[in-house]
Structures are given as C-alpha cells and as structure tokens.
Design a protein around this motif. Sequence first.
Motif, mmCIF file in Angstrom:
data_model
loop_
_atom_site.group_PDB
_atom_site.id
_atom_site.type_symbol
_atom_site.label_atom_id
_atom_site.label_comp_id
_atom_site.label_asym_id
_atom_site.label_seq_id
_atom_site.Cartn_x
_atom_site.Cartn_y
_atom_site.Cartn_z
ATOM 1 N N TYR A 1 -51.090 -84.657 8.001
ATOM 2 C CA TYR A 1 -52.371 -83.993 8.244
ATOM 3 C C TYR A 1 -52.776 -83.959 9.715
ATOM 4 N N GLY B 1 -57.673 -85.768 11.321
ATOM 5 C CA GLY B 1 -57.165 -84.823 10.342
ATOM 6 C C GLY B 1 -57.140 -85.369 8.935
ATOM 7 N N THR C 1 -56.339 -69.828 10.369
ATOM 8 C CA THR C 1 -56.287 -70.981 9.480
ATOM 9 C C THR C 1 -54.981 -70.862 8.695
ATOM 10 N N SER D 1 -57.648 -75.148 6.272
ATOM 11 C CA SER D 1 -56.217 -75.348 6.509
ATOM 12 C C SER D 1 -55.689 -76.578 5.789
ATOM 13 N N GLY E 1 -57.068 -83.846 16.007
ATOM 14 C CA GLY E 1 -55.729 -84.218 15.567
ATOM 15 C C GLY E 1 -55.192 -85.419 16.314
ATOM 16 N N GLN F 1 -60.003 -78.864 17.751
ATOM 17 C CA GLN F 1 -59.044 -79.230 16.706
ATOM 18 C C GLN F 1 -57.933 -80.120 17.260
ATOM 19 N N MET G 1 -53.215 -80.621 11.936
ATOM 20 C CA MET G 1 -54.433 -80.334 12.697
ATOM 21 C C MET G 1 -54.088 -79.951 14.135
ATOM 22 N N SER H 1 -60.457 -76.029 10.007
ATOM 23 C CA SER H 1 -59.686 -77.244 9.732
ATOM 24 C C SER H 1 -59.738 -77.599 8.255
ATOM 25 N N ALA I 1 -64.290 -74.706 14.218
ATOM 26 C CA ALA I 1 -63.322 -75.806 14.186
ATOM 27 C C ALA I 1 -63.340 -76.531 12.845
ATOM 28 N N GLN J 1 -52.631 -76.414 14.133
ATOM 29 C CA GLN J 1 -53.691 -75.412 14.004
ATOM 30 C C GLN J 1 -54.469 -75.284 15.303
ATOM 31 N N GLY J 2 -54.728 -76.431 15.963
ATOM 32 C CA GLY J 2 -55.444 -76.398 17.235
ATOM 33 C C GLY J 2 -54.661 -75.677 18.311
#
Length: 485
Positions: free
Chosen positions: A271, A103, A294, A253, A98, A94, A275, A250, A246, A278-279
């Motif tokens: 976005y 993303g 998520t 999310s 990103g 992720q 990403m 993603s 992943a 989240q990663g």
Amino acid sequence: MSRFPHLREDFLASIVVFLVAVPLCVGVAVASGVPAELGLITGIVGGLVTGLMPGSSLQVSGPAAGLTVLVFEAVSEFGVASLGVIVLAAGLLQLAMGFFGIGRWFRAISVSVVEGMLCGIGLVIIAGQIYAAAGLKAPKTGIGKIAGLPGAFADALGSTEALASLAVGAGTVAVIVFWKKLPKAVRSVPGALAAVVLATAATQAFGLPVATVKVEGLLGVVQPPGAGAFGELASPAIWGTIVAFALIASAESLFSAAAVDRLHDGPRTQYDKEMIAQGAGNTVCGLLGALPMTAVIVRSSANVSAGAKTKASRVLHGLWLLLFAAALPSALALIPIPALAGILVHAGWKLIPFRQITALWRGHRGEALILVVTAVSIVAVNMFEGVLIGLALSVVKTAWEASHVRLEIVDKGAGPVQAHLSGNATFLRLPKILDSLEALPQDRPVELDLSGLHHLDHACRTALESWAERHSAVGTEPVRVVTAA
C-alpha cells in the motif's frame, strides 16, 4: 527460460485495456470541462509512469469518473491553468504520505464512507451527464442538477437537436447494457468502445445535429503550470481542493487495489509503495497540466479478466494510448459528446452500491445511514465536505458503540444501595448514567462500584466525583466509591 515468460498474455491484455481506456479517458476529460486530449495524457502517464512502479502489479491507473465532479468544480473555480498546480501539489502530498507510511492507514477508512462517496459521485455524474447528453448547460450544484432535470426534459422535448442528442446518449447506454448479453466472441470488443463506434457511425451516416469532441492536438493542450498558477497557492481556498484531490484519489486507488487483489492470485498490493506510485503519476500529470489519476477498477478488472500476469500489460496499454493520441488525434473529432455522456451515465450508475445498501440495511443500519448521509451530503454540498461529514459520523458511531456501559442497581432493603458500573464509561453515555444515579434515594448510604470498568474517561470521572460530592452533602452518609485494585 524466457526472460518474459508472460509476454503473450500481457500483450493481449494490454490491447483490451487500451480499448477500454480510450472512451473512458476522453469521456472523463470532456465531462471535467477540459480538452479531451488531457484525459489521454493522464492515461498515458498512468501506464508509462505509474505502471512501471512497484505497488500493485495488475491494477491500472488513469483519469477516473470518481474525480470528475471534483475536477469540474476546481476548473470552474480556479480555471484550467491552475489545474496543473493543483494536481502537482496533490501528487507531492501523496508522495509524502507514501514515504511516511500513511498508505496502509487508508485501509482503516470506513467502507460505508467510501461507498457513500461513490454513490454521491455517481448521482452527480448521472444528473450532470443527462444535460450533456441533451446538449444543455447543467446547473453548477448537485442539488441544482437533480432539481432541474424535469425542466431539462421539458426543454429537450421542444427541440429537435436536443432530442437527437438524447437519442444518441440513450442508444449508447443501451448498447453498453445489452452488449454483455451477446456471444462471447462479440464481447471480446469492450462494450463502451463498441457503443462509441456505433454512435459515431450513426451520427455521421444520418447527419445528426449533435456536438462532437473538440480536438486541439496532444502538444497543444500540454500546459505546464506557470508563475501565475503557482501564485494561486497563496490562497487558502485552493488548499482545500488539493487536500481533497489527494485524499479522495488515494482512498479510491487503495480501495481499488484491495478489490483487484481479490480477483487474482498474484503478488498482493504494497500500500505505501502504491501510494508513492500514484503520487509520482499525479506529480507528472500536474507538470503536464493534465487530469489527476487514480487506480480505476473498470480498467483493472478488465486487465485481470484478459489474462494479464505482470505489470507489462499496463505499461503497454500506456504505450498504445500514446501512439493513438499521436497518430490518430483527428479520430477524436468524430466522437459525439452525447455518446461520451452515455458512457459516463452508465459509469455513474455502476458507482451506486445498490446491493451494499440493501445488505447494510438488513444487518448494520447504522452503517447504511452513514452511507446515505455521505452520499446526500456530497450531492447537497460538495465532495470534500460530504466525505468529511461521513467520516465524522463514522467516528461518532464507532465511539458510541465502543462506549458500552452497564449500570446495575442492587437494593437489598438493608444496608447501602449498591451501584455497579461495568464496561466503558465515556461522556457519550454520561447523561444516562447520571439520570440513574440521581434517582437513587438520598436517605440511604450508597456504594458506587467502579471496579468493573475497563475505561473511564476524564469527563465521566469528573461528573461521577461531582455527583458523589452532591449526594454526600445531602445524604445520610458519604458515598463510598470502590475502584479496581
């Protein structure tokens, strides 16, 4: 001017989100086949790590019901010890997506595929948690879970313990559903939390024979990936699970971010940065051996509805989760498992997009078909392959709709027969084009006009050239081809 002008609103919102998050974090963990504390750890990381990072200001991250099926499958196949390295690798993937600006491309994923994914997940969650509510062991496959429900109900009717357990689960669902109809002052307490408290109180008061959550302590469940777990990365099978984690995390999310943006007037989601956030959160969760995270629409919408103004609310909710997990772990041991199953049955029901299916069927039946096929594929096969089937079907549908071509035959009785092609000529429409051209009289000259085409792919061009050669060989005159200047 105050340095934190919205501290009061964010503080109050964080309490609401914390109360919503506790039963969901615990329920998702238990349903995933891992210790309850791992769900709390993921919620803590979602607040304290992802919550601090830029991306989406008001959306809240943590363990999600949407990944329950995938996590359970991964734990069953590779073991709890390998969960950390799977989540870690998914988080790093992720981060890479990103940093490389992928993303924003998740906004191009067909909404029907995403809705179908959620629908399929919801069906599997509901079926699986009915077994958990009855204290029975669920079959491993989605089809097995659904097909085995009549037998499970028959077994439950013959067991006092199973009936008591089912009653607690059904009561939990009933409380959540009817809680929304109570006065606003009462509804300030989240329905899921109220349902768990009432189920726990009833179980203790009447001494009901139902299973409760097993407690191991926060530090006891933290299992950083060891050398053996990293050795699993040599297996190609585990990489399919990593990619699924992943991509699905993603997509969930970023679609959640788009939904949350519609709920408030604050800053819009960035976005690629979301990403990365989240990663980063999943990377930390992987290092701790916890569940994947998520962005979660239930907690996010609760955050917005409670009046949150900045990311401080989600960070504080992570702090409250940490204090709860550290100070009151024994409280988890009182929670009945069928109550958590009831929460997830309700969550699974909410994932099924009934209104969207109806609306799509009325206006876009092709999209409705994609949604249904994706959902059925997830139930019949597994989540990753089901989503791939949905995406493939979506691409085929798009290609078919984009290849609009019109063939008009003009025969004035004298002179050449004119065949006018316009639009986009692709291999998808080739059989219909060739059928019409091959039906033209061979004893008349033919003029093939391609000047109206916007696009002519290689397969179609080759086929038309071959047809022209064949027709010229048996006809009275060679086919005259007219192309755009």
